[in-house]
Design an enzyme around this catalytic site. Sequence first.
Site, PDB file in Angstrom:
ATOM      1  N   HIS A  36      -6.470 -40.010 -19.332  1.00 52.63           N
ATOM      2  CA  HIS A  36      -5.057 -39.493 -19.224  1.00 52.63           C
ATOM      3  C   HIS A  36      -4.155 -40.390 -18.377  1.00 52.63           C
ATOM      4  O   HIS A  36      -4.553 -40.639 -17.227  1.00 52.63           O
ATOM      5  CB  HIS A  36      -5.130 -37.979 -18.649  1.00 52.63           C
ATOM      6  CG  HIS A  36      -3.572 -37.394 -19.029  1.00 52.63           C
ATOM      7  ND1 HIS A  36      -3.059 -37.032 -20.314  1.00 52.63           N
ATOM      8  CD2 HIS A  36      -2.416 -37.494 -18.183  1.00 52.63           C
ATOM      9  CE1 HIS A  36      -1.763 -36.588 -20.018  1.00 52.63           C
ATOM     10  NE2 HIS A  36      -1.575 -36.621 -18.833  1.00 52.63           N
ATOM     11  N   GLU A  54       6.515 -32.364  -8.007  1.00 46.58           N
ATOM     12  CA  GLU A  54       6.653 -32.561  -9.380  1.00 46.58           C
ATOM     13  C   GLU A  54       7.451 -31.039  -9.616  1.00 46.58           C
ATOM     14  O   GLU A  54       6.891 -29.999  -9.326  1.00 46.58           O
ATOM     15  CB  GLU A  54       5.489 -32.395 -10.092  1.00 46.58           C
ATOM     16  CG  GLU A  54       4.458 -33.796  -9.930  1.00 46.58           C
ATOM     17  CD  GLU A  54       3.390 -33.691 -10.672  1.00 46.58           C
ATOM     18  OE1 GLU A  54       2.991 -32.572 -11.296  1.00 46.58           O
ATOM     19  OE2 GLU A  54       2.742 -34.882 -10.828  1.00 46.58           O
ATOM     20  N   HIS A  93      -5.143 -32.104 -10.365  1.00 46.22           N
ATOM     21  CA  HIS A  93      -4.993 -33.192  -9.570  1.00 46.22           C
ATOM     22  C   HIS A  93      -3.956 -32.600  -8.287  1.00 46.22           C
ATOM     23  O   HIS A  93      -3.555 -31.444  -8.358  1.00 46.22           O
ATOM     24  CB  HIS A  93      -3.930 -34.114 -10.160  1.00 46.22           C
ATOM     25  CG  HIS A  93      -2.772 -33.747 -11.027  1.00 46.22           C
ATOM     26  ND1 HIS A  93      -2.759 -33.025 -12.173  1.00 46.22           N
ATOM     27  CD2 HIS A  93      -1.491 -33.826 -10.692  1.00 46.22           C
ATOM     28  CE1 HIS A  93      -1.941 -32.696 -12.798  1.00 46.22           C
ATOM     29  NE2 HIS A  93      -0.882 -33.223 -11.884  1.00 46.22           N
ATOM     30  N   HIS A 131      -2.976 -28.384  -9.104  1.00 48.65           N
ATOM     31  CA  HIS A 131      -2.544 -27.927 -10.470  1.00 48.65           C
ATOM     32  C   HIS A 131      -3.162 -28.530 -11.484  1.00 48.65           C
ATOM     33  O   HIS A 131      -4.075 -29.700 -11.208  1.00 48.65           O
ATOM     34  CB  HIS A 131      -1.269 -27.725 -10.478  1.00 48.65           C
ATOM     35  CG  HIS A 131      -0.432 -29.278 -10.387  1.00 48.65           C
ATOM     36  ND1 HIS A 131      -0.409 -29.705  -9.171  1.00 48.65           N
ATOM     37  CD2 HIS A 131       0.069 -29.880 -11.231  1.00 48.65           C
ATOM     38  CE1 HIS A 131       0.349 -30.865  -9.487  1.00 48.65           C
ATOM     39  NE2 HIS A 131       0.555 -31.024 -10.630  1.00 48.65           N
ATOM     40  N   HIS A 162       5.432 -27.577  -8.311  1.00 49.92           N
ATOM     41  CA  HIS A 162       4.095 -27.809  -7.546  1.00 49.92           C
ATOM     42  C   HIS A 162       4.760 -28.881  -6.569  1.00 49.92           C
ATOM     43  O   HIS A 162       4.851 -30.314  -6.758  1.00 49.92           O
ATOM     44  CB  HIS A 162       3.205 -28.660  -8.477  1.00 49.92           C
ATOM     45  CG  HIS A 162       2.749 -27.923  -9.610  1.00 49.92           C
ATOM     46  ND1 HIS A 162       2.541 -28.095 -11.035  1.00 49.92           N
ATOM     47  CD2 HIS A 162       2.604 -26.561  -9.951  1.00 49.92           C
ATOM     48  CE1 HIS A 162       2.493 -27.331 -11.786  1.00 49.92           C
ATOM     49  NE2 HIS A 162       2.535 -26.305 -11.103  1.00 49.92           N
TER      50      HIS A 162
END
Length: 438
Positions: free
Chosen positions: A294, A343, A337, A373, A367
């Site tokens: 990803h 974020e 992560h 999360h 976050h």
Amino acid sequence: MTEIPPSTVEFEYLTGFGNQHHTEAIPGALPRDQNSPQRAPYGLYAEQLSATAFTEPRAVNRRSWVYRIRPSAQHRAFTRIANRSFRSAPILDGVADPNRLRWDPLPDSWPRGDFLDSVYTIAANGSALQRQGIAVHLYSATESMRHRYFADADGELLILPQHGKLVLHTEFGKLAVRPGEFAVIGRAVRFRVELLDPRCVGYLCENYGSPFDLPELGPIGANGLAHARHFRYPVAAYEDLDERVEVVQKFGGNLWSAELDHSPLDVVAWHGSHSAYVYDLARFNAMGTTGYDHPDPSIYTVLTSHSDTPGQANADFVAFPARWNVAEHSFRPPHFHRNVMTECMGLIEGAHDSKAEGFVPGGVSLHNMWAAHGPDRETFDTASAAELTPQKIENSLAFMFETRWPLVVTEFAHSARHRQADYDASWAGLQHRFRPPQ
């Protein structure tokens, strides 16, 4: 008072990000020989807006010359008015919370009001006085600003509608912005917001730091991400009103009001690079992996506000539009992560690819740095067993404000009824799966 007629959404635009644009509402209103002639055409006043220090490098220097019916200096004293739910950094009575936080959309019962009165601050970092950091706000407007204008001297405003179309009447002209697009109003630019729908809700990022800019492309090459030519700037338009209006200015974290006997949107012609603009996220050329894993969200950066530390942005505005997932032998949604960057996410439409439920359009998740999360159990189980054929993510538009500092949550937002008290339950169902070899 004279009623200002409602707008249509068919406007002309100038294109090209940060260009030295020039435009005039009346032919000949823009001087051809120098910026500030002895006598400006048609009895107009020449005025310069300098959005960066005079000696900053040419590549980042932002300023505009405007030719207006009355100079901005013609106003009465500003006086303090109530800030309502509009807050600024530093938020001294807020909560720097290491926990994962998420809010439902604003309820329909949110108080009625215009765009400015409806602004509600979720969190902020840095300092408006020291010109660093950001604030994240929501708005839920039910009335147009007809004889009321706003200017944010603390930072530029990135306006991201989630529901309802807006017309932004600025000193430089008019911008129409709808869900799926965003607009940026330059620091200290005066404007008013007209609603084209009965209720308009969305997100705001107030950027105290360096102005948003296009990120460097590096190995991506010339044609990825956001193209400069797709940014739309307003064509000169003016209001010539001789009646009392209110101008509200945000300065030093507080709201200040002054009365004028004319509209401040009286610019007949302008040229320069400090203005306002709009961009359609459908034009964003999303990049992704064609091999495995990803990709990091930085690959989806639309705009960035640089800090004094390379690689650690004051703020990145990141969008996740329609795109293909084709990675092989990979877990395709965002992995679990913990980041040094903070974020704050929102959702314009559809669903986010790492959340099966709970994160809906109009909602917000935060976050803070190092908060662990990732996907919830349902997403994890589905993605782990999915057939890895090419998959098109459609009818979804999520975004993120990423920043190098923790965001301090206002007490108002931290105690709000629409904050999800059970957000941690998103990960509670992840089971012990370890099976060591026998």
